[in-house]
Design an enzyme around this catalytic site. Structure first.
Site, PDB file in Angstrom:
ATOM      1  N   TYR A  60      -4.263  -1.852  -1.764  1.00 49.86           N
ATOM      2  CA  TYR A  60      -4.494  -0.491  -1.969  1.00 49.86           C
ATOM      3  C   TYR A  60      -5.973  -0.569  -1.544  1.00 49.86           C
ATOM      4  CZ  TYR A  60      -0.241   1.247  -3.360  1.00 49.86           C
ATOM      5  OH  TYR A  60       1.268   1.409  -3.439  1.00 49.86           O
ATOM      6  N   ASN A  99     -15.053   2.779  -2.963  1.00 47.09           N
ATOM      7  CA  ASN A  99     -14.357   1.804  -3.702  1.00 47.09           C
ATOM      8  C   ASN A  99     -13.618   0.772  -2.556  1.00 47.09           C
ATOM      9  OD1 ASN A  99     -15.141   3.001  -5.987  1.00 47.09           O
ATOM     10  ND2 ASN A  99     -13.290   3.852  -6.432  1.00 47.09           N
ATOM     11  N   HIS A 101      -8.095   9.680   3.289  1.00 49.73           N
ATOM     12  CA  HIS A 101      -8.523   8.610   2.769  1.00 49.73           C
ATOM     13  C   HIS A 101      -8.018   7.692   3.920  1.00 49.73           C
ATOM     14  CE1 HIS A 101     -10.900   6.401   0.028  1.00 49.73           C
ATOM     15  NE2 HIS A 101      -9.777   5.837  -0.713  1.00 49.73           N
ATOM     16  N   TYR A 104       0.721   7.924   1.364  1.00 43.30           N
ATOM     17  CA  TYR A 104      -0.889   8.189   1.985  1.00 43.30           C
ATOM     18  C   TYR A 104      -0.982   8.220   3.531  1.00 43.30           C
ATOM     19  CZ  TYR A 104      -1.456   6.550  -2.884  1.00 43.30           C
ATOM     20  OH  TYR A 104      -1.456   6.405  -4.209  1.00 43.30           O
ATOM     21  N   ASN A 106      -9.056   0.122  -3.077  1.00 41.62           N
ATOM     22  CA  ASN A 106     -10.047  -0.552  -4.022  1.00 41.62           C
ATOM     23  C   ASN A 106      -9.884  -2.141  -3.953  1.00 41.62           C
ATOM     24  OD1 ASN A 106     -10.464   2.161  -4.340  1.00 41.62           O
ATOM     25  ND2 ASN A 106      -9.917   2.068  -6.689  1.00 41.62           N
TER      26      ASN A 106
END
Length: 170
Positions: A61, A119, A19, A14, A63
């Protein structure tokens, strides 16, 4: 003391995705302030701090970011907010995160606002029982359109390095 949380997802997969612009921005801030990162297993985060600021990259993570934020506030003895409390955290807690509704290179500052579908922010609001904190919403929209799958778009690495350059300028 100000606590600044940069949101992103841990791991190489990631690292340079849209994001993770919150991580990129907070890395640039740490570099500018000349403070290094230390991993805290207890807080499940990477922490960089000096006398004025605590920078945080949650290792959960996205969320589940609220878990780390709650742990950080408790560890640094920031009084908890109760639902409906008059007090707020806007002068203590700032969260930096991506926003697909804002053009790449632009940003908006929000205080006491809803998660608007993010989120990671919703996780923080749920854990704190409040939305009374500051947010820097960093734009990641460039070639996104309504026919594009939003989840796929935010987890992609942009073709150019413009995302990282713009995160560092903010």
């Amino acid at each position: 003391m100000r606590i600044i949380i940069g949101l992103g997802n841990p791991g190489e997969k990631y690292k340079l995705t849209r994001h993770n612009i919150g991580f990129m921005a907070i890395d640039a801030l740490a570099k500018k302030l000349e403070i290094g990162w230390e991993k805290s297993k207890k807080l499940n985060a990477e922490i960089a701090k000096n006398k004025e600021v605590i920078l945080v990259k949650p290792l959960t993570y996205m969320n589940n970011s609220g878990e780390t934020v709650q742990a950080i506030l408790k560890y640094y003895k920031v009084p908890p907010l109760t639902k409906g409390a008059e007090g707020d955290l806007k002068d203590i807690l700032t969260v930096i995160h991506d926003d697909i509704d804002i053009e790449l290179g632009k940003y908006k500052i929000a205080i006491d606002s809803r998660a608007a579908g993010h989120n990671g922010v919703q996780s923080i609001i749920d854990q704190l029982g409040s939305k009374k904190f500051s947010r820097y919403r960093l734009g990641i929209r460039s070639d996104f359109n309504q026919d594009t799958d939003a989840e796929k778009f935010i987890l992609e690495k942009p073709a150019s390095s413009s995302l990282r350059r713009r995160a560092c300028r903010l």
